[in-house]
Design an enzyme around this catalytic site. Structure first.
Site, PDB file in Angstrom:
ATOM      1  N   GLY A 174      76.799   8.696  -5.888  1.00  0.00           N
ATOM      2  CA  GLY A 174      75.954   8.430  -4.717  1.00  0.00           C
ATOM      3  C   GLY A 174      75.910   9.624  -3.804  1.00  0.00           C
ATOM      4  O   GLY A 174      76.243  10.736  -4.208  1.00  0.00           O
ATOM      5  N   ASN A 175      75.482   9.401  -2.574  1.00  0.00           N
ATOM      6  CA  ASN A 175      75.491  10.489  -1.590  1.00  0.00           C
ATOM      7  C   ASN A 175      75.737   9.903  -0.199  1.00  0.00           C
ATOM      8  O   ASN A 175      75.808   8.683  -0.046  1.00  0.00           O
ATOM      9  CB  ASN A 175      74.190  11.307  -1.652  1.00  0.00           C
ATOM     10  CG  ASN A 175      72.971  10.454  -1.367  1.00  0.00           C
ATOM     11  OD1 ASN A 175      72.797   9.944  -0.274  1.00  0.00           O
ATOM     12  ND2 ASN A 175      72.126  10.261  -2.376  1.00  0.00           N
TER      13      ASN A 175
END
Ligand code: C5P
Length: 367
Positions: A174-175
């Site tokens: 993810g981020n």
């Protein structure tokens, strides 16, 4: 509805409440026996528009000076919304320099002063000073709200947040995107009258405005499917999501166990570029806006993205600017249009940045 003490000499609160079927306030305390407090501040913050009609020469002078000796004045002084007034008085009082100066002061403070037409006055004299006709006041109020909602009847799609690409049922790639920018844009669009579909990756935020329909997704593929399902009916699409560029080629159904020794690698394959796919389908009546978060050669890269993704404009935020980007509440943006014209903005809260973006879109497409 609020009545001043002088207005009660003309009409009782009971008459007004009965005829209008609305609550009428005239004093700070609602119930003199219990001393229950009527919160004028709350009333001032609640309204979208404060209309004072009719307004006498006396109340008009109090508005200009900031006097606070009755419930109406306390409400006026604490109101956060725009104020509109419809003066009504005798012709000489109206033309008096003091009254005219007060009107000028109020106009400078962005209070909308409606005209006081000529005609028969309460004194029996005839001249300028009558309250504007109720139909005209009604039209001014209607115009105020239509102007406030220039996107009424328009449909918008906004993406926000990160995407999570599953490695196994408990791990993902993810981020750090929080979704704040996309959620703020959705709110501003809805406040301006648009019907908004907000497709959001995992985010702790929730929309506030009732005209926002949220579709929560996890992965880029889910986000693409949700966007494509609504895109053809949209007038505006704003893609503020930080979509993962790659996803694991194979995501395991079972939790992957730790190997005793040796390396572990995940093979990544590219995710589809959602905005590019929408750009290909875009008709000439649709406005498509993307975001570019760049660390180097920012302008050049942003301009290239307008062409390669068939965008109408791109919002550039550079991680080189302090206070801009992921997780923080502020952002510093430039908007570049398809003619390569650049509009630069100062560092602002994401909520104010969202307003700049929405105003930009409105100016380009409506006014
Ligand atoms: O190419 P880049 O990822 O910098 O482009 C950013 C823009 O493209 C953003 O508007 C983002 O929401 C959108 N995007 C997308 N699908 C992807 C990657 C980015 O819609 N897979």
């Amino acid at each position: 509805m609020v009545l001043t003490p002088s207005a009660i000499d003309f009409v009782t609160p009971l008459t007004l409440a009965t005829l209008s079927k609305n609550r009428v306030y005239s004093d700070f305390t609602e119930d003199k026996d219990t001393g229950e407090w009527t919160n004028h501040v709350e009333l001032g913050l609640w309204g979208d528009l404060m209309l004072i009609a009719p307004i006498s020469a006396n109340t008009l002078s109090k508005l200009a000076s900031g006097a606070c000796d009755n419930f109406l004045m306390a409400t006026f002084l604490s109101a956060k919304c725009p104020v509109m007034i419809a003066p009504a008085m005798d012709l000489d009082m109206y033309s008096n320099a003091a009254t005219q100066d007060n009107i000028s002061i109020l106009k400078k403070r962005a209070i909308q002063v409606l005209d006081s037409p000529s005609g028969e006055l309460a004194s029996g004299l005839s001249g300028k000073g009558r309250m504007e006709e109720p139909e005209e006041i009604g039209m001014a109020v209607e115009e105020f709200f239509t102007k406030k909602e220039p996107l009424k009847g328009k449909i918008a799609l906004v993406t926000a947040g990160p995407t999570y690409e599953n490695i196994d049922p408990v791990r993902f790639i993810g981020n750090y995107s929080s979704g704040k920018m996309g959620f703020a844009i959705a709110e501003r669009l809805a406040e301006k009258g648009a019907q908004v579909t907000l497709v959001s990756g995992p985010s702790s935020l929730s929309p506030i405005h009732p005209n926002i329909k949220i579709i929560r997704v996890t992965s880029a593929l889910e986000m693409k499917a949700a966007c494509e399902a609504v895109f053809t009916s949209t007038h505006y699409t704003i893609m503020a999501a930080a979509v993962a560029d790659y996803r694991p080629e194979n995501s395991s159904d079972q939790k992957i166990k730790r190997e005793k020794k040796g390396e572990f690698s995940i093979n990544l394959i590219p995710n589809p570029d959602i905005i590019k796919a929408l750009g290909i389908k875009k008709s000439k009546d649709q406005f498509l806006l993307g975001f570019a978060l760049e660390t180097n050669n920012a302008l050049e890269n942003a301009k290239k993205k307008i062409d390669s993704k068939n965008l109408d404009a791109i919002v550039l935020n550079s991680l080189e600017d302090e206070g801009a980007g992921f997780g923080v509440d502020t952002n510093k943006i430039s908007i570049i249009d398809s003619d390569n014209k650049i509009t630069r903005f100062e560092l602002k809260s994401k909520s104010d940045v969202a307003l700049d973006i929405v105003d930009f879109i409105i100016t380009r497409t409506i006014t």
